[in-house]
Design an enzyme around this catalytic site. Structure first.
Site, mmCIF file in Angstrom:
data_model
loop_
_atom_site.group_PDB
_atom_site.id
_atom_site.type_symbol
_atom_site.label_atom_id
_atom_site.label_comp_id
_atom_site.label_asym_id
_atom_site.label_seq_id
_atom_site.Cartn_x
_atom_site.Cartn_y
_atom_site.Cartn_z
ATOM 1 N N THR A 88 0.890 -1.130 -0.057
ATOM 2 C CA THR A 88 -0.120 0.054 -0.526
ATOM 3 C C THR A 88 1.107 1.332 -0.033
ATOM 4 O OG1 THR A 88 -0.510 -0.182 2.435
ATOM 5 C CG2 THR A 88 -2.438 -0.678 1.240
ATOM 6 N N CYS A 89 2.473 1.226 0.311
ATOM 7 C CA CYS A 89 3.007 2.505 0.844
ATOM 8 C C CYS A 89 3.227 2.812 -1.193
ATOM 9 C CB CYS A 89 3.870 2.418 0.959
ATOM 10 S SG CYS A 89 5.193 0.767 1.084
#
Length: 1030
Positions: free
Chosen positions: A997-998
Site C-alpha cells: 500500500t505504500c
C-alpha cells in the site's frame, strides 16, 4: 598704485555680476517702497484712531442721554413704577418710549423696572381682558405702527433681560412655577401675552424676534436652566418658556402667517432641536411640533441647516448632530402616520437622517433578546480605540428607540407607496421611483452601520416590501443593462458611482436575514420570498458585481477585509467604503445561496463561477497580496471547486516540503494494538508537538496475540491506521458523537456524562481529522452540515435545523405561520433538554422563564431555539474539536470551501471511484502491459465487482477505500500492477494477490481464468488479515 609704463586706462571689472549703479537703484526702490508702506500704515492708524474716538464719543453721548432720560423717567414714574397706571402704556404716554430707550439688561435698576412693568401689564390685562386697548387706547388702526414697534421692542427686551441674567435666574427658567411672582415667570408670561395668536401684531412681533435671533437666545436660556431641572413626569402643565416656543414655531410663513424665512443658522431646527432630549423638557412643545405642516416645514429646513450651520456642541457626549437626530426622528413618526403625509417630506426626512446617522458612532443594542440572538459579527460594529466616540446613554437610548419598527414601517410605506410590486421591464423606471429607492437605500445603508441591526432586519425583512421593491428595481436595471445614477444629494455618493452599489448594500443583508429564518418549504416549494428563477438571476448579478469589485476594479484592502464604521471612513472616502461593504455583503449572500443550492439544486454550479479563472489565476492565488489571493479569501465560490482543491493541495504540499515531511528519518513511530487502537493512538499522538504532527508518522500494528504484524510502513500501514482509528473514534457507540436521522455525525451534547475527559478527546479527534486531510487521506466519515460549519466558525440557522430535529423544526415553522395570538399558547423563552433520562430547563435569554412568546417576538424566539440546538448546545465540543483541527489545517484554507465541499475534502465522493479512470492511470511492471490477457481479465473482473467490493479492493491496494478527490490521476504514486510468481506454474497460480500500500502496488499472479482471478482477488480483499498477506 605705481606707474607701470602703460599709458592706457584699464577697465574695472565688478565680479558681483552687475554695476554698482544698478545696485544703488534697487536699494533706492526698496527704501522708497518701505517708506510708502510706513506712511500708509501711519495713515491707517490715524484713521482707525479717529473711528475709535468717534465711536467712544458717540457711546459716551448715548450713555449720557440714557442717564438723562432715566433720571427723567424716575422723576415722572418713580424708581419702582409707583406712578404708573393703565394709561401709561398707551401711545400718547412717554413711559414705554423712555423705558425702551434707556433699558440696559445688565443694570439691576433697569431690570427691576422691566420686571415691574411686566407685572403691571399682566395685572391690567387680567383686570380688563383687553391687551390691544392697553397699548393702543381707542383706535389701534391709526396708531398701529407705533404700537407694533413698542410691543416688539418690549417683547425682545424681556427675552434679552432673561438671557443676560440667565445664570442668576437658572432655577426659574424651564420649570413650571409654583409662584407666579417669580422674576423670570413675570418676564416670560409677558412675552406669552404679547405673542398671542389672536393679536393683530403677532406676526410682526415674532418676525422681529426671529430677526434678532431669538432662538439662539432661547437655546442658551434652556441650556442654563436645564442643568437645574429635575425631571418630574407628574407635572403636565407647560412652563412659560415652553408656551413661548409653542407660540413661535407655527410662524413658518404659511397662510395666514406672513413671517419671512430666516437664516437657517438661527432657525428653530438649528438652535433648539440640537438641545439634548428637548422633548423631555418640553412635552407640550413636542405635540405642537409633530403636527403635519410644522414637521414637514422644519424637516425641509433641516436639509439646509444640517451640513454647516449647527451650533457648537453642548458637550462631547452630546454632539449637536446626535441631538438633532434624536429630537427630529422622535417626532417624525407622528408626521409619517398622517394620512396625507407627502412623498417630499419622506424624502427630506430620509436625507436628513442619512446625513446625521453618518456622523454617529455605532449604537449597540440594549435589548437582551436582541443581544442573545445577534447574528451579526461583533467585529463589524467595533471602532478603533483612538476614534471611539461615546454618546450620552440617554441620548443613545432616545435615538435607538426613535428608530423603532413603526418608524421604519411608516417611512418605507410612504417612500414605496406608489411603486408597483410587479416587475415590468417595459415601462422603465421613472424619476420618482429612482429617487425613492436612492433615499431609502442611503438611509438604510448608513443605519445598518450605526444602529442595532437585528430589530431593524426583522421589520424590514418580514413587515415591509423592501426586498420585493429593491429586487424589481435591480431586475429591471439588469434586464435593461442600464443602472440609473441615484441623486447625489440623497445618496451622499458622487453621481458617477455605479447605480448598483447602494441597492446591493441594502438588499443583500436584508435578504440574507430572510434566508436565515425562512423554511425549506417556503424557499423551494412556495418559492418565497423570491422565485427560484429570480434567485438564479440574482446569483448572476451578485457574481458579476463581486468580480467587478474584486478583480476588474478591486477595492483597497490593505488593512482588513472587514469594514471599520466611523465618521472619517465615510467622510474621507465614502465610495471605497461602500464598495468594501458591498463586496462583503454580496459575498455572504452568494455563499448562502450556494448553501441552499447544495441542499437542493436549483441552479447549475457553474452559475456561481466567474469566467476569468485560468492557470495564471491559480499561480497567483497562493501568493499573499494578489487579487487572486484576495478573491480566495473573500469570494472563493467564484472559483470552480476543482481549481480550489488544486490550490489547497499545493498549499499542503508546500507545508509538507517545508517541514521535511518526505525525509529519510522518521522521529515518530507508533506501536498500536488493534483491539485498543483508540486508546493507544490518543496516548501517543497527544504527546506530539505541532511540528511533530506535521512530520511523518510510522505505525506498527500489534495483533490480538501480541505479535507485531508483518509489513514495513512506507505509508500504507499509516493509511490503514488512519482509516481504522477514525472509524473507531467516530463510532456513535463510543459516545462522543451522535447520529441524525440521516446517519450524519455531530458532537454528542451529553458527552461529558459519558467521558470525564471528553473535551480532550474532541481536541484529539480534531487533530486526527486534520492529520488525515494534511496527508491527503480520505476517511469515510459523514458529518452533519451544521457541525462542519463549526470548523469554519460559522453560525447555523433555522434552515439547518431539519437535519438535527425535524419535529422541532416543524413546530417552529408552525409558530412562524400562526395566525392567532401566540401568547395564548403559553410559551416562554426556555428550552427543555433530555440527555440520558436527565431533564433540565434552560433559559434562552436572561429572565426567559418570565418572558412570554408573543406575535412581536416570535421571530427572535425561533432564532434563539435554533441557535441553542445548532450552536450553543455543542459549543464546547465544537470549540475543542476546531482547536485540534486548526493545529494542522489553517482556517483560511478551509474557508475556501463550503460545508458540502468540505465533506468531499474529508471523505471524497463515490463518483471518484471510477474503474475506467483508474485503468487510464495505471502503470504495469514485471512483464504486464495494458494489452496483456491477464490485465484484460483483471479489469473485466473489477468492473463486475459490487461497489462495496470495489471499495475493499481500493483499500487493499492503497490503504484507503476512496480514491483521490480529483481522480486517480492525482494518486501518488500512480496505481501499479506487477506480475507475481514468475512463470505460470501451479505453485504460482495457488498464490493470492498481495499488495504494497505504500507504493499503491498490486502483485498479481498470472491466473489462467477470469473465475480464478475473481475468486483469489475476493479472498484477499475480504481476508482482513492486516498486512500479513503482504
Amino acid at each position: 598704485m605705481f606707474f607701470n609704463g602703460d599709458p592706457s586706462t584699464r577697465k574695472r571689472v565688478d565680479l558681483g555680476g552687475r554695476s554698482s549703479k544698478e545696485r544703488d537703484r534697487q536699494k533706492l526702490l526698496e527704501q522708497t517702497r518701505l517708506e510708502r508702506n510706513r506712511r500708509l500704515w501711519v495713515k491707517q492708524q490715524n484713521a482707525a484712531a479717529l473711528i475709535i474716538q468717534k465711536w467712544f464719543r458717540g457711546r459716551k453721548a448715548v450713555e449720557a442721554e440714557h442717564s438723562r432720560v432715566r433720571e427723567q423717567f424716575y422723576g415722572t414714574y418713580g424708581k419702582h413704577c409707583q406712578n404708573v397706571d393703565r394709561h401709561s402704556f398707551g401711545p400718547d404716554s412717554e413711559f414705554l418710549r423712555q423705558l425702551l430707550f434707556f433699558f440696559n439688561a445688565q443694570n439691576s435698576d433697569d431690570f427691576t423696572i422691566l420686571v415691574e412693568t411686566c407685572r403691571l401689564i399682566l395685572q391690567n390685562v387680567r383686570d380688563s381682558g383687553d391687551i390691544v386697548s392697553l397699548f393702543a387706547s381707542v383706535n389701534y388702526s391709526t396708531k398701529h405702527a407705533l404700537v407694533d414697534y413698542r410691543v416688539k421692542q418690549l417683547a425682545f427686551s424681556c427675552i434679552w433681560a432673561i438671557y443676560q441674567n440667565r445664570k442668576q435666574l437658572k432655577d426659574q427658567l424651564v420649570t413650571v412655577p409654583g409662584d407666579s411672582s417669580l422674576t423670570a415667570t413675570l418676564l416670560l408670561e409677558a412675552v406669552v401675552l404679547l405673542i398671542d395668536p389672536k393679536l393683530p401684531w403677532v406676526c410682526k412681533v415674532v418676525s422681529y424676534l426671529l430677526q434678532r435671533n431669538a432662538f439662539a437666545l432661547f437655546r442658551e436660556i434652556v441650556l442654563t436652566g436645564k442643568e437645574n431641572t429635575r425631571s418630574d413626569n407628574s407635572i403636565r402643565n407647560a412652563s412659560p418658556l415652553e408656551r413661548i416656543l409653542s407660540l413661535m414655531i407655527p410662524h413658518i410663513g404659511q397662510h395666514p402667517c406672513i413671517c419671512p424665512n430666516i437664516d437657517p443658522q438661527y432657525s428653530f431646527s438649528s438652535q433648539m432641536l440640537t438641545i439634548p432630549l428637548l422633548w423631555r423638557l418640553f412635552p407640550s412643545l413636542k405635540e405642537v411640533f409633530a403636527t403635519q405642516g410644522l414637521s414637514q416645514h422644519y424637516i425641509h429646513q433641516m436639509t439646509q441647516c444640517v451640513r454647516n450651520v449647527l451650533p457648537n456642541d453642548v458637550s462631547v457626549e452630546c454632539p449637536g448632530y446626535a441631538c438633532l437626530l434624536g429630537n427630529a426622528v422622535e417626532t417624525a413618526g407622528a408626521a409619517l402616520s398622517h394620512a396625507n403625509c407627502s412623498f417630499e417630506m419622506a424624502i427630506d426626512l430620509a436625507a436628513v437622517t442619512t446625513f446625521l446617522l453618518e456622523a454617529l458612532p455605532p449604537i449597540k443594542s440594549s435589548s437582551p433578546e436582541i443581544r442573545q440572538s445577534s447574528t451579526m459579527d461583533e467585529d463589524d460594529m467595533a471602532l478603533p480605540d483612538e476614534m471611539e466616540i461615546v454618546l450620552n446613554k440617554d441620548l443613545e437610548k432616545q435615538i435607538a428607540h426613535a428608530m423603532h419598527s413603526r418608524f421604519l414601517l411608516q417611512l418605507t410605506s410612504v417612500l414605496f407607496g406608489e411603486i408597483s410590486m410587479v416587475s415590468d421591464s417595459n415601462h422603465g423606471l421613472d424619476d420618482k421611483e429612482v429617487t425613492a429607492i436612492g433615499a431609502a437605500c442611503a438611509f438604510l445603508h448608513v443605519a445598518f452601520n450605526t444602529l442595532p441591526v437585528e430589530r431593524m432586519m426583522t421589520v424590514l425583512a418580514f413587515r415591509t416590501e423592501l426586498v420585493q421593491v429593491l429586487w424589481n428595481f435591480m431586475k429591471q436595471c439588469n434586464e435593461n443593462k442600464k443602472w440609473p445614477s441615484l441623486p447625489e444629494q440623497l445618496s451622499y455618493l458622487p453621481g458617477d458611482v455605479p447605480g448598483w452599489l447602494l441597492p446591493l448594500a441594502v438588499f443583500c443583508p436584508v435578504y440574507k436575514y430572510m434566508l436565515m429564518l425562512v423554511g425549506n418549504e417556503e424557499f423551494y416549494e412556495q418559492e418565497k420570498p423570491l422565485s427560484l428563477k429570480d434567485v438564479r438571476c440574482l446569483i448572476v448579478i451578485l457574481r458579476q458585481a463581486l468580480w467587478q469589485l474584486l478583480w476588474v476594479n478591486p477595492v483597497s484592502h490593505s488593512n482588513s477585509v472587514k469594514l471599520v464604521k466611523n465618521t472619517s471612513a465615510y467622510n474621507g472616502n465614502p465610495v471605497e467604503s461602500i464598495k468594501q461593504r458591498v463586496s462583503l455583503v454580496a459575498s455572504e449572500l452568494l455563499s448562502q445561496l450556494q448553501d441552499w443550492n447544495n441542499r437542493q439544486q436549483f441552479a447549475p454550479p457553474s452559475d456561481f463561477h466567474a469566467d476569468g479563472v485560468d492557470d495564471s489565476f491559480i499561480s497567483q492565488a497562493i501568493i499573499d497580496g494578489t487579487k487572486a489571493n484576495d478573491i480566495m479569501k473573500r469570494a472563493p465560490f467564484l472559483v470552480p471547486f476543482t481549481t480550489r482543491v488544486k490550490i489547497f493541495n499545493s498549499q499542503l504540499l508546500a507545508i509538507r516540503q517545508r517541514q521535511g515531511s518526505h525525509g529519510v528519518f522518521t522521529r515518530n513511530r507508533f506501536r498500536i494494538r488493534r483491539d485498543h487502537i483508540l486508546e493507544d493512538a490518543y496516548n501517543q499522538m497527544s504527546a506530539l508537538s505541532e511540528e511533530d504532527l506535521r512530520g511523518l508518522i510510522r505505525v506498527s500494528f500489534i495483533n490480538e496475540f501480541g505479535v507485531e504484524e508483518a509489513g514495513i510502513d512506507g505509508g500504507g500501514i499509516f493509511k490503514d491506521f488512519m482509516e481504522n482509528i477514525t472509524r473507531a473514534a467516530f463510532d456513535v457507540q463510543y459516545g462522543l458523537f451522535k447520529e441524525t436521522s440521516d446517519h450524519l455525525l455531530y458532537p454528542n451534547p451529553g458527552s461529558g456524562m459519558i467521558h470525564e475527559q471528553h473535551l480532550q478527546f474532541f481536541h484529539f479527534l480534531g487533530t486526527l481529522l486534520a492529520k488525515a486531510m494534511f496527508e491527503g487521506i480520505l476517511v469515510d466519515i459523514p458529518f452533519a452540515t451544521f457541525f462542519l460549519s463549526k470548523l469554519k466558525q460559522k453560525y447555523n440557522y433555522l434552515n439547518d435545523l431539519p437535519s438535527l430535529d425535524p419535529e422541532l423544526y416543524r413546530h417552529l415553522i408552525f409558530l412562524k405561520r400562526y395566525q392567532g395570538d401566540i401568547s395564548d399558547l403559553e410559551l416562554y423563552f426556555v428550552i427543555v433538554n433530555n440527555e440520558y433520562g436527565e431533564q433540565t430547563e434552560e433559559e434562552l435569554l436572561p429572565g426567559g422563564r418570565n418572558q412570554r412568546v408573543t406575535n412581536d417576538n416570535v421571530i427572535p424566539f425561533t432564532h434563539l431555539v435554533s441557535n441553542y440546538r445548532l450552536n450553543y448546545q455543542i459549543r464546547l465540543q465544537s470549540s475543542h474539536f476546531m482547536r485540534g483541527f486548526q493545529q494542522l489545517i489553517k482556517k483560511e484554507w478551509i474557508d475556501m470551501f463550503n460545508e458540502h465541499e468540505l465533506q468531499l475534502l474529508i471523505s471524497g465522493s463515490l463518483d471518484s471511484l471510477d474503474i475506467d479512470d483508474l485503468r487510464m492511470h495505471t502503470n504495469y511492471a514485471g512483464g504486464y502491459s495494458s494489452e496483456h490477457f491477464v490485465i484484460e481479465m483483471f479489469w473485466e473482473v473489477m468492473k463486475g465487482f459490487s461497489l462495496e467490493n470495489q471499495k475493499k479492493f481500493l483499500k487493499f491496494v492503497t490503504g484507503c477505500s476512496r480514491g483521490p478527490l480529483l481522480g486517480f490521476k492525482y494518486l501518488e504514486p500512480l496505481f501499479c500492477i506487477q506480475r507475481a510468481g514468475g512463470t505460470a506454474s501451479e505453485e504460482a497460480l495457488d498464490r493470492l494477490p498481495t499488495s504494497a500500500t505504500c507504493m499503491n502496488l498490486l502483485k498479481l499472479p498470472p491466473y489462467r481464468s477470469k473465475e480464478q482471478l475473481a475468486t483469489k482477488l475476493l479472498y484477499s480483499i475480504n481476508a482482513d488479515a492486516g498486512f500479513d498477506l503482504s
